[in-house]
Scaffold this motif. Structure first.
Motif, PDB file in Angstrom:
ATOM      1  N   GLY A 161       7.296   4.092  -3.970  1.00  0.00           N
ATOM      2  CA  GLY A 161       8.132   4.941  -3.023  1.00  0.00           C
ATOM      3  C   GLY A 161       7.674   4.317  -0.755  1.00  0.00           C
ATOM      4  O   GLY A 161       8.369   4.719  -0.596  1.00  0.00           O
ATOM      5  N   TYR A 162       6.574   3.733  -1.179  1.00  0.00           N
ATOM      6  CA  TYR A 162       5.239   3.031  -0.288  1.00  0.00           C
ATOM      7  C   TYR A 162       6.910   2.306   0.558  1.00  0.00           C
ATOM      8  O   TYR A 162       7.115   2.640   1.509  1.00  0.00           O
ATOM      9  CB  TYR A 162       4.797   3.439  -0.026  1.00  0.00           C
ATOM     10  CG  TYR A 162       3.757   4.556   0.536  1.00  0.00           C
ATOM     11  CD1 TYR A 162       3.311   4.624   1.929  1.00  0.00           C
ATOM     12  CD2 TYR A 162       3.217   5.438  -0.959  1.00  0.00           C
ATOM     13  CE1 TYR A 162       2.498   5.562   1.854  1.00  0.00           C
ATOM     14  CE2 TYR A 162       2.412   5.995  -0.072  1.00  0.00           C
ATOM     15  CZ  TYR A 162       1.661   6.311   1.069  1.00  0.00           C
ATOM     16  OH  TYR A 162       1.286   8.089   1.490  1.00  0.00           O
ATOM     17  N   ALA A 163       7.091   1.516  -0.533  1.00  0.00           N
ATOM     18  CA  ALA A 163       7.877   0.286   0.244  1.00  0.00           C
ATOM     19  C   ALA A 163       9.303   0.320   0.606  1.00  0.00           C
ATOM     20  O   ALA A 163      10.290  -0.353   1.503  1.00  0.00           O
ATOM     21  CB  ALA A 163       8.560  -0.503  -0.915  1.00  0.00           C
ATOM     22  N   THR A 180       4.183   5.384  10.187  1.00  0.00           N
ATOM     23  CA  THR A 180       2.977   5.004  10.543  1.00  0.00           C
ATOM     24  C   THR A 180       2.739   5.883   9.482  1.00  0.00           C
ATOM     25  O   THR A 180       1.054   5.934   9.391  1.00  0.00           O
ATOM     26  CB  THR A 180       2.238   3.942  11.756  1.00  0.00           C
ATOM     27  OG1 THR A 180       2.579   5.584  12.658  1.00  0.00           O
ATOM     28  CG2 THR A 180       2.556   2.845  12.800  1.00  0.00           C
ATOM     29  N   GLU A 181       3.014   7.474   9.611  1.00  0.00           N
ATOM     30  CA  GLU A 181       2.060   8.345   9.627  1.00  0.00           C
ATOM     31  C   GLU A 181       1.340   7.811   7.549  1.00  0.00           C
ATOM     32  O   GLU A 181       1.981   7.042   6.686  1.00  0.00           O
ATOM     33  CB  GLU A 181       3.143   9.629   8.610  1.00  0.00           C
ATOM     34  CG  GLU A 181       3.756   9.444  10.496  1.00  0.00           C
ATOM     35  CD  GLU A 181       4.464   9.069  10.897  1.00  0.00           C
ATOM     36  OE1 GLU A 181       5.262   7.852  10.282  1.00  0.00           O
ATOM     37  OE2 GLU A 181       4.891   9.203  12.275  1.00  0.00           O
ATOM     38  N   LEU A 182       0.130   8.894   7.211  1.00  0.00           N
ATOM     39  CA  LEU A 182      -0.200   8.492   5.427  1.00  0.00           C
ATOM     40  C   LEU A 182       0.914   8.924   4.928  1.00  0.00           C
ATOM     41  O   LEU A 182       1.323   8.559   3.926  1.00  0.00           O
ATOM     42  CB  LEU A 182      -1.531   8.717   6.167  1.00  0.00           C
ATOM     43  CG  LEU A 182      -2.402   8.452   4.293  1.00  0.00           C
ATOM     44  CD1 LEU A 182      -2.467   7.488   4.096  1.00  0.00           C
ATOM     45  CD2 LEU A 182      -3.710   9.232   4.733  1.00  0.00           C
ATOM     46  N   LEU A 183       1.025  10.527   4.832  1.00  0.00           N
ATOM     47  CA  LEU A 183       1.838  11.018   4.009  1.00  0.00           C
ATOM     48  C   LEU A 183       3.438  10.485   3.162  1.00  0.00           C
ATOM     49  O   LEU A 183       3.969  10.432   4.568  1.00  0.00           O
ATOM     50  CB  LEU A 183       1.282  12.298   4.298  1.00  0.00           C
ATOM     51  CG  LEU A 183      -0.148  13.522   4.182  1.00  0.00           C
ATOM     52  CD1 LEU A 183       0.311  14.658   4.158  1.00  0.00           C
ATOM     53  CD2 LEU A 183      -0.738  13.268   2.647  1.00  0.00           C
ATOM     54  N   PHE A 217       1.807   0.464   6.306  1.00  0.00           N
ATOM     55  CA  PHE A 217       2.252   0.977   4.771  1.00  0.00           C
ATOM     56  C   PHE A 217       3.852   0.683   3.877  1.00  0.00           C
ATOM     57  O   PHE A 217       2.783   0.317   3.161  1.00  0.00           O
ATOM     58  CB  PHE A 217       1.726   2.391   4.876  1.00  0.00           C
ATOM     59  CG  PHE A 217       0.243   2.777   5.047  1.00  0.00           C
ATOM     60  CD1 PHE A 217      -0.561   2.044   4.632  1.00  0.00           C
ATOM     61  CD2 PHE A 217       0.195   3.885   6.285  1.00  0.00           C
ATOM     62  CE1 PHE A 217      -1.760   2.336   5.226  1.00  0.00           C
ATOM     63  CE2 PHE A 217      -0.207   4.388   6.486  1.00  0.00           C
ATOM     64  CZ  PHE A 217      -2.064   3.266   6.129  1.00  0.00           C
ATOM     65  N   GLY A 218       4.219   0.843   4.380  1.00  0.00           N
ATOM     66  CA  GLY A 218       6.065   0.335   4.289  1.00  0.00           C
ATOM     67  C   GLY A 218       6.039  -1.370   3.455  1.00  0.00           C
ATOM     68  O   GLY A 218       6.545  -1.228   2.538  1.00  0.00           O
ATOM     69  N   LEU A 219       5.551  -1.757   4.927  1.00  0.00           N
ATOM     70  CA  LEU A 219       6.235  -3.812   4.431  1.00  0.00           C
ATOM     71  C   LEU A 219       4.848  -4.006   3.189  1.00  0.00           C
ATOM     72  O   LEU A 219       4.823  -4.927   2.857  1.00  0.00           O
ATOM     73  CB  LEU A 219       5.256  -4.263   5.946  1.00  0.00           C
ATOM     74  CG  LEU A 219       6.213  -5.739   6.095  1.00  0.00           C
ATOM     75  CD1 LEU A 219       7.546  -5.419   6.012  1.00  0.00           C
ATOM     76  CD2 LEU A 219       5.734  -6.136   7.383  1.00  0.00           C
ATOM     77  N   ALA A 220       3.923  -3.600   4.019  1.00  0.00           N
ATOM     78  CA  ALA A 220       2.297  -3.547   2.674  1.00  0.00           C
ATOM     79  C   ALA A 220       2.541  -3.146   1.071  1.00  0.00           C
ATOM     80  O   ALA A 220       2.928  -4.116   0.470  1.00  0.00           O
ATOM     81  CB  ALA A 220       0.692  -3.345   3.215  1.00  0.00           C
ATOM     82  N   SER A 221       3.345  -2.131   0.854  1.00  0.00           N
ATOM     83  CA  SER A 221       3.624  -1.916   0.234  1.00  0.00           C
ATOM     84  C   SER A 221       5.472  -2.594  -0.736  1.00  0.00           C
ATOM     85  O   SER A 221       4.936  -2.621  -1.527  1.00  0.00           O
ATOM     86  CB  SER A 221       3.975  -0.054   0.177  1.00  0.00           C
ATOM     87  OG  SER A 221       3.358   0.191   0.237  1.00  0.00           O
ATOM     88  N   ALA A 222       6.034  -3.464   0.174  1.00  0.00           N
ATOM     89  CA  ALA A 222       7.240  -3.783  -0.226  1.00  0.00           C
ATOM     90  C   ALA A 222       6.457  -5.436  -0.460  1.00  0.00           C
ATOM     91  O   ALA A 222       7.328  -5.809  -1.701  1.00  0.00           O
ATOM     92  CB  ALA A 222       8.180  -3.674   0.765  1.00  0.00           C
TER      93      ALA A 222
END
Length: 331
Positions: free
Chosen positions: A62-64, A69-72, A301-306
């Motif tokens: 989901g984060y991907a 930069t928000e956490l939730l 977080f999105g880039l890391a999750s991807a």
């Protein structure tokens, strides 16, 4: 005075406890049926497995597809495939400098380099060690325990021990100075640091894979070796015609586990090389994911999750390919 029969009292207490447990289970069995009872006992583990395995995977996926930069995740904007396109945007995949996310591709090539050398070295060392420990040698039980002992240690402890050993003022340089050799800064040299990252990983993990191969060796029937000795087969012929073919399933398991573990290298390498140094010489994919998500103020977080999703897909494909090859080998 007659001493009480402690064993008899314990047996009767155990029978009473089992009777109390058996009654509600019998009632439950009549309600849900006998065929559903195994799932009842599996349910606690399935719940824990779902919470700590499948749920994090779903959250990462989901984060991907989100940015910001928000956490939730509810506060993060949906960006579709932007994170994946950013990671895969390259003029030439052979040249990390031509990629939009150059550090990601540097980490990929570093990881591929590490996987190639670590898998070959660990598999070879574990196989040779298992073959030796399977023989009737003196203090065999002691050596088996000693080779397995590093596996029980924390990866951070392993990294700190070897870092102290390889430091400029460490034990190895102290030994060299005794021989009149000038000290070497091993962990600040690209070649030496990469070499010792592989050495530390082999030393740390080979005991676990040795145990798997040793179990496979002990399952091989002794009659085959006796027949080979009667036929005057050479040790080399016995190794390649009996031992290795019958050890094939164990070797496949070791290869799969070793490759997955090598791709996921992080803890000991991070501690040993001070976060992937010198420069980015020892920055691996998991280190890149950590830096993007937690190692900087950006909190991407999105880039890391991807990146983690891509790594998981690659591991899944490699595992399926190896399992398919294993089935072909068995047939």
């Amino acid at each position: 005075m007659v001493a009480p029969n402690i064993s008899g009292i314990a047996d009767r207490a155990l029978e009473a406890a089992m009777a109390l447990i058996e009654r509600p289970l019998n009632v439950l069995e009549r309600v849900i049926g006998r065929k559903r009872m195994p799932y009842l006992f599996l349910m606690p583990n399935l719940v824990l497995f779902g919470i700590f395995t499948f749920l994090p995977i779903a959250i990462a996926v989901g984060y991907a597809f989100t940015g910001g930069t928000e956490l939730l995740i509810s506060d993060r904007p949906f960006v579709g495939l932007d994170n994946f396109s950013k990671l895969l945007d390259c003029t030439s995949y052979m040249d990390p400098g031509s990629c939009r996310e150059s550090l990601f591709w540097t980490a990929i090539w570093n990881t591929l380099w590490f996987v190639a050398f670590n898998v070959i070295a660990t598999l070879f060392v574990a196989l040779v060690t298992a073959l030796i420990l399977n023989r009737a040698i003196a203090a065999r039980g002691f050596f088996r325990a000693m080779f397995f002992y590093p596996v029980l240690l924390s990866p951070v402890v392993i990294g700190l021990i070897w870092k102290w050993f390889l430091d400029r003022n460490g034990l190895l340089n102290a030994f060299f100075q005794m021989l009149g050799v000038p000290p070497e800064i091993f962990l600040l040299d690209v070649g030496w640091s990469r070499f010792f990252v592989v050495v530390v990983s082999v030393w740390f993990h080979m005991g676990f894979y040795t145990l798997i191969l040793l179990a496979g060796l002990q399952a091989i029937p002794k009659d085959l070796y006796e027949a080979a000795a009667i036929d005057a087969a050479s040790p080399r012929r016995t190794l390649f015609r009996i031992t290795l073919p019958l050890l094939g399933p164990n070797l496949l398991v070791v290869l799969i586990l070793l490759m997955i573990r090598s791709v996921q290298i992080f803890d000991e390498a991070w501690v040993l090389t001070n976060g992937g140094g010198p420069g980015t010489a020892n920055t691996f994919v998991v280190q890149y994911i950590y830096q993007m998500a937690f190692g900087s103020d950006l909190r991407l977080f999105g880039l890391a999750s991807a990146a983690s999703v891509l790594m998981g897909l690659v591991l899944l494909v490699l595992t399926l390919v190896q399992l398919r090859l294993g089935k072909k080998m068995e047939s």
